[in-house]
Design a protein around this motif. Sequence first.
Motif, PDB file in Angstrom:
ATOM      1  N   SER A 185      13.120  -0.480   2.164  1.00 15.92           N
ATOM      2  CA  SER A 185      11.980  -0.437   1.245  1.00 15.92           C
ATOM      3  C   SER A 185      10.691   0.031   1.916  1.00 15.92           C
ATOM      4  CB  SER A 185      11.748  -1.821   0.655  1.00 15.92           C
ATOM      5  OG  SER A 185      10.584  -1.801  -0.129  1.00 15.92           O
ATOM      6  N   GLN A 186      10.028   0.997   1.272  1.00 17.59           N
ATOM      7  CA  GLN A 186       8.707   1.457   1.732  1.00 17.59           C
ATOM      8  C   GLN A 186       7.610   0.721   0.997  1.00 17.59           C
ATOM      9  OE1 GLN A 186       9.272   5.392   0.159  1.00 17.59           O
ATOM     10  NE2 GLN A 186       8.702   6.272   2.130  1.00 17.59           N
ATOM     11  N   SER A 187       7.992   0.039  -0.074  1.00 13.90           N
ATOM     12  CA  SER A 187       7.025  -0.642  -0.937  1.00 13.90           C
ATOM     13  C   SER A 187       7.822  -1.351  -2.019  1.00 13.90           C
ATOM     14  CB  SER A 187       6.089   0.389  -1.571  1.00 13.90           C
ATOM     15  OG  SER A 187       5.468  -0.155  -2.718  1.00 13.90           O
ATOM     16  N   GLY A 188       7.367  -2.544  -2.406  1.00 19.09           N
ATOM     17  CA  GLY A 188       8.046  -3.249  -3.488  1.00 19.09           C
ATOM     18  C   GLY A 188       7.513  -2.850  -4.855  1.00 19.09           C
ATOM     19  N   GLN A 189       6.567  -1.918  -4.846  1.00 24.90           N
ATOM     20  CA  GLN A 189       5.796  -1.662  -6.062  1.00 24.90           C
ATOM     21  C   GLN A 189       6.609  -1.344  -7.314  1.00 24.90           C
ATOM     22  OE1 GLN A 189       2.915   1.573  -5.842  1.00 24.90           O
ATOM     23  NE2 GLN A 189       3.373   1.978  -7.992  1.00 24.90           N
ATOM     24  N   LEU A 190       7.568  -0.423  -7.207  1.00 27.66           N
ATOM     25  CA  LEU A 190       8.255   0.008  -8.425  1.00 27.66           C
ATOM     26  C   LEU A 190       8.978  -1.176  -9.073  1.00 27.66           C
ATOM     27  CD1 LEU A 190       9.589   3.538  -7.366  1.00 27.66           C
ATOM     28  CD2 LEU A 190       7.289   2.832  -8.029  1.00 27.66           C
ATOM     29  N   VAL A 226       1.654  -7.371   0.933  1.00 31.94           N
ATOM     30  CA  VAL A 226       1.572  -8.145  -0.304  1.00 31.94           C
ATOM     31  C   VAL A 226       1.192  -7.169  -1.404  1.00 31.94           C
ATOM     32  CG1 VAL A 226      -0.808  -8.851   0.179  1.00 31.94           C
ATOM     33  CG2 VAL A 226       0.511 -10.094  -1.500  1.00 31.94           C
ATOM     34  N   GLU A 227       1.939  -7.208  -2.495  1.00 34.67           N
ATOM     35  CA  GLU A 227       1.712  -6.233  -3.565  1.00 34.67           C
ATOM     36  C   GLU A 227       1.626  -6.901  -4.935  1.00 34.67           C
ATOM     37  OE1 GLU A 227       3.664  -2.179  -2.845  1.00 34.67           O
ATOM     38  OE2 GLU A 227       5.074  -3.572  -1.940  1.00 34.67           O
ATOM     39  N   PRO A 228       0.389  -7.176  -5.390  1.00 35.86           N
ATOM     40  CA  PRO A 228       0.239  -7.675  -6.749  1.00 35.86           C
ATOM     41  C   PRO A 228       0.410  -6.538  -7.761  1.00 35.86           C
ATOM     42  CG  PRO A 228      -1.908  -7.422  -5.725  1.00 35.86           C
ATOM     43  CD  PRO A 228      -0.898  -7.094  -4.674  1.00 35.86           C
ATOM     44  N   GLY A 424     -10.511   0.851   9.095  1.00 32.88           N
ATOM     45  CA  GLY A 424      -9.874   1.795   8.183  1.00 32.88           C
ATOM     46  C   GLY A 424      -9.009   1.154   7.110  1.00 32.88           C
ATOM     47  N   GLU A 425      -8.132   1.965   6.524  1.00 31.96           N
ATOM     48  CA  GLU A 425      -7.406   1.549   5.310  1.00 31.96           C
ATOM     49  C   GLU A 425      -6.607   0.267   5.491  1.00 31.96           C
ATOM     50  OE1 GLU A 425      -4.595   4.432   3.706  1.00 31.96           O
ATOM     51  OE2 GLU A 425      -3.642   2.811   2.570  1.00 31.96           O
ATOM     52  N   MET A 426      -6.892  -0.707   4.647  1.00 36.87           N
ATOM     53  CA  MET A 426      -6.047  -1.902   4.635  1.00 36.87           C
ATOM     54  C   MET A 426      -5.386  -2.134   3.282  1.00 36.87           C
ATOM     55  SD  MET A 426      -8.672  -5.095   4.771  1.00 36.87           S
ATOM     56  CE  MET A 426     -10.214  -5.058   3.919  1.00 36.87           C
ATOM     57  N   ILE A 427      -5.929  -1.496   2.235  1.00 36.36           N
ATOM     58  CA  ILE A 427      -5.327  -1.619   0.906  1.00 36.36           C
ATOM     59  C   ILE A 427      -5.213  -0.234   0.300  1.00 36.36           C
ATOM     60  CG2 ILE A 427      -5.788  -2.337  -1.493  1.00 36.36           C
ATOM     61  CD1 ILE A 427      -7.038  -4.873  -0.465  1.00 36.36           C
ATOM     62  N   GLY A 428      -4.070   0.011  -0.366  1.00 40.17           N
ATOM     63  CA  GLY A 428      -3.925   1.195  -1.202  1.00 40.17           C
ATOM     64  C   GLY A 428      -3.446   0.730  -2.563  1.00 40.17           C
ATOM     65  N   GLY A 429      -4.056   1.232  -3.616  1.00 38.27           N
ATOM     66  CA  GLY A 429      -3.637   0.784  -4.944  1.00 38.27           C
ATOM     67  C   GLY A 429      -3.954   1.823  -5.992  1.00 38.27           C
ATOM     68  N   PHE A 470      -1.849  -3.114  -6.287  1.00 36.10           N
ATOM     69  CA  PHE A 470      -2.196  -2.574  -4.972  1.00 36.10           C
ATOM     70  C   PHE A 470      -1.339  -3.221  -3.903  1.00 36.10           C
ATOM     71  CE2 PHE A 470      -5.283  -6.085  -5.647  1.00 36.10           C
ATOM     72  CZ  PHE A 470      -5.105  -6.834  -4.495  1.00 36.10           C
ATOM     73  N   GLY A 471      -1.413  -2.657  -2.712  1.00 35.93           N
ATOM     74  CA  GLY A 471      -0.689  -3.223  -1.576  1.00 35.93           C
ATOM     75  C   GLY A 471      -1.649  -3.457  -0.425  1.00 35.93           C
ATOM     76  N   LEU A 472      -1.624  -4.678   0.121  1.00 33.47           N
ATOM     77  CA  LEU A 472      -2.460  -4.998   1.286  1.00 33.47           C
ATOM     78  C   LEU A 472      -1.548  -5.091   2.495  1.00 33.47           C
ATOM     79  CD1 LEU A 472      -5.334  -6.522   2.365  1.00 33.47           C
ATOM     80  CD2 LEU A 472      -3.735  -8.414   2.401  1.00 33.47           C
ATOM     81  N   GLY A 473      -1.844  -4.310   3.516  1.00 34.52           N
ATOM     82  CA  GLY A 473      -1.074  -4.376   4.755  1.00 34.52           C
ATOM     83  C   GLY A 473      -1.502  -5.590   5.557  1.00 34.52           C
ATOM     84  N   LEU A 474      -0.572  -6.518   5.778  1.00 35.49           N
ATOM     85  CA  LEU A 474      -0.929  -7.771   6.446  1.00 35.49           C
ATOM     86  C   LEU A 474      -1.422  -7.536   7.873  1.00 35.49           C
ATOM     87  CD1 LEU A 474      -0.967 -10.889   6.475  1.00 35.49           C
ATOM     88  CD2 LEU A 474       1.412 -10.812   7.217  1.00 35.49           C
TER      89      LEU A 474
HETATM   90  O1  4AD Z   1      -1.208   2.889   0.888  1.00 33.57           O
HETATM   91  P1  4AD Z   1       0.218   2.434   0.885  1.00 33.57           P
HETATM   92  O2  4AD Z   1       1.243   3.401   1.342  1.00 33.57           O
HETATM   93  O3  4AD Z   1       0.487   1.953  -0.597  1.00 33.57           O
HETATM   94  C1  4AD Z   1       1.676   1.571  -1.114  1.00 33.57           C
HETATM   95  O4  4AD Z   1       2.701   1.435  -0.522  1.00 33.57           O
HETATM   96  C2  4AD Z   1       1.587   1.193  -2.576  1.00 33.57           C
HETATM   97  N1  4AD Z   1       2.931   1.291  -3.151  1.00 33.57           N
HETATM   98  C3  4AD Z   1       1.020  -0.183  -2.703  1.00 33.57           C
HETATM   99  C4  4AD Z   1       0.883  -0.625  -4.136  1.00 33.57           C
HETATM  100  O5  4AD Z   1       0.111  -0.053  -4.851  1.00 33.57           O
HETATM  101  N2  4AD Z   1       1.618  -1.624  -4.525  1.00 33.57           N
HETATM  102  O6  4AD Z   1       0.342   1.122   1.773  1.00 33.57           O
HETATM  103  C5  4AD Z   1      -0.440  -0.011   1.476  1.00 33.57           C
HETATM  104  C6  4AD Z   1      -0.989  -0.618   2.749  1.00 33.57           C
HETATM  105  C7  4AD Z   1      -1.917   0.293   3.533  1.00 33.57           C
HETATM  106  O7  4AD Z   1      -3.212   0.282   3.004  1.00 33.57           O
HETATM  107  C8  4AD Z   1      -1.849  -0.331   4.912  1.00 33.57           C
HETATM  108  O8  4AD Z   1      -2.677  -1.475   4.999  1.00 33.57           O
HETATM  109  C9  4AD Z   1      -0.418  -0.787   4.991  1.00 33.57           C
HETATM  110  O9  4AD Z   1       0.062  -0.905   3.666  1.00 33.57           O
HETATM  111  N3  4AD Z   1       0.397   0.178   5.739  1.00 33.57           N
HETATM  112  C10 4AD Z   1       0.789   0.019   7.024  1.00 33.57           C
HETATM  113  N4  4AD Z   1       0.559  -0.963   7.906  1.00 33.57           N
HETATM  114  C11 4AD Z   1       1.098  -0.864   9.137  1.00 33.57           C
HETATM  115  N5  4AD Z   1       1.862   0.183   9.521  1.00 33.57           N
HETATM  116  C12 4AD Z   1       2.119   1.201   8.674  1.00 33.57           C
HETATM  117  N6  4AD Z   1       2.901   2.204   9.060  1.00 33.57           N
HETATM  118  C13 4AD Z   1       1.567   1.148   7.345  1.00 33.57           C
HETATM  119  N7  4AD Z   1       1.631   1.953   6.263  1.00 33.57           N
HETATM  120  C14 4AD Z   1       0.910   1.341   5.296  1.00 33.57           C
END
Ligand code: 4AD
Length: 502
Positions: A185-190, A226-228, A424-429, A470-474
């Motif tokens: 999984s690259q993301s639990g979003q879908l 974490v992905e709300p 830098g980037e910690m959340i993408g949504g 959104f997704g917050l990178g822990l």
């Molecule tokens: O911006 P990203 O790729 O967004 C998603 O995956 C969306 N599907 C989230 C969503 O909308 N539910 O990743 C979200 C966050 C980034 O902002 C970053 O904090 C973290 O995940 N992240 C990483 N952290 C550590 N190592 C990596 N390779 C990372 N890639 C993303």
Amino acid sequence: MTAENISTIQNLHQFDGQTATLQGWVQNIRSSKSLIFVIMRDGSGLCQCIVSKADVADEVWEQAGTLTQESSLRIKGNIRKDDRSVSGYELHVQELEIIQIAQDYPITPKEHGVEFLMENRHLWLRSQRQWAAMRVRNRIIFAIHEFFQQQGFVQLDAPIFTGNAAEGTTNLFETDYFDQKAYLSQSGQLYGEAMALAHGKIYTFGPTFRAEKSKTRRHLTEFWMVEPEMAFYDLKMNMDLAEDMVVFIVEAVLRDCRSELETLGRDITKLEQVKKPFPRITYTEAVELLSGDKTKELLDTMERENKQALESISKEIPELEAEHGQAKKGRKFQIDRRLKLLRAQREEAEENLRNLPVWRKSALETKWGDDFGGSDETLLTMHFDRPIMVHGYPAEIKAFYMKRDPNDDRVALGVDVLAPEGYGEMIGGAQREDDLETLRTRIAEHELDESVFSWYLDLRRFGTVPHSGFGLGLERTVAWICGLSHVRETIPFPRMLGRLTP
Ligand code: 4AD
Ligand code: MG
């Protein structure tokens, strides 16, 4: 030894003036003719334990003399309040029970290179800074759950084996799933979207995998996200939620992890500035800021300050080195500490001066449509004292599922939250595309195979609604809050390019 009143160091206040037993490890040991000072670690904290030759049986004194760093033991003694002690209490030893004398523990109080420490990560976790960072990590995780649970979100888990890509196909980890291709999984979003349409407001919190070939301070191949995901939320509501969550997390850490932040040497005043509202700027405004005069000035200032720092460090180091030879023991120790700090600062200043021309070129040449690089994000955040929210990115550089701005089709309703102090980037949504035909077009435009998304498209066939998440990178969040320069120290066992063990 009879082990009564077993206590943890954290709970020693319950035993003030009484006898208690601690169980743990020797973090450090110092001795003189008549006293042995054992700094004991039990996982909950550190406590100074004092063995006084005059007060203990000969046998206890002898045993204490055999202790080494990381030996495991039980210690029984009298608990006394002492404000100078790390835990606020001291233990005056009556009895000792050695469980094991550790031989030649590899991590000594002297300096070690980071590669050596990473090889010994299973042991490095015991040292004080690492311990403090993990405690902050734990508090952040707990704060995330508190925040969402208090607001009626349901935590539901997304699978780790998946049949489709969520965040582009270039960084997928492929595995063999009984002769079928599967991806980690690259993301639990879908899946989160499906669960939000069943439960309204959900969050997933799990491991996430990206085959990132980049060796940076910000990238892991396995991290936690974490992905709300919320039904009936538009982009603005999504941004409000992200902002509230970040403030909540920082407040919890500031309230409950003071001593950990102190151990880490974190500048707390920077965290205290993390208040609402966070500046919200459009991508277009961000490009103007990044390529404009204010960034040029910022770069000039950085260059000047780094040069000045390097100059004064280069003067002080040889002076101290010259003094070192004749210095007495106490002063030598002081000089060593100062030299260590100065050398680290010199390295940092040199690295900055090497990087600045690259940063300058990248920032000043940014044009609409470009994605921001790590250094661009760093420079952007340096114009502000708190996290910023950049929204309305070019659709071209964002994921297929993002809804377009109804007023400008070139723009996606996506948001990134960038942490201050260069993190830098910690959340993408984003707000998600909720129209079936538009989403099918996007899947085709991104050259993705529609058949693996048929279940996802069902969410737009049966009761589609506007929704966002959104997704917050822990680990990036832990790095920022702890003030750590690299994500490798934010997770117990980091997985990165070139690192699979321990
Ligand atoms: O911006 P990203 O790729 O967004 C998603 O995956 C969306 N599907 C989230 C969503 O909308 N539910 O990743 C979200 C966050 C980034 O902002 C970053 O904090 C973290 O995940 N992240 C990483 N952290 C550590 N190592 C990596 N390779 C990372 N890639 C993303
Ligand atoms: Mg992103």
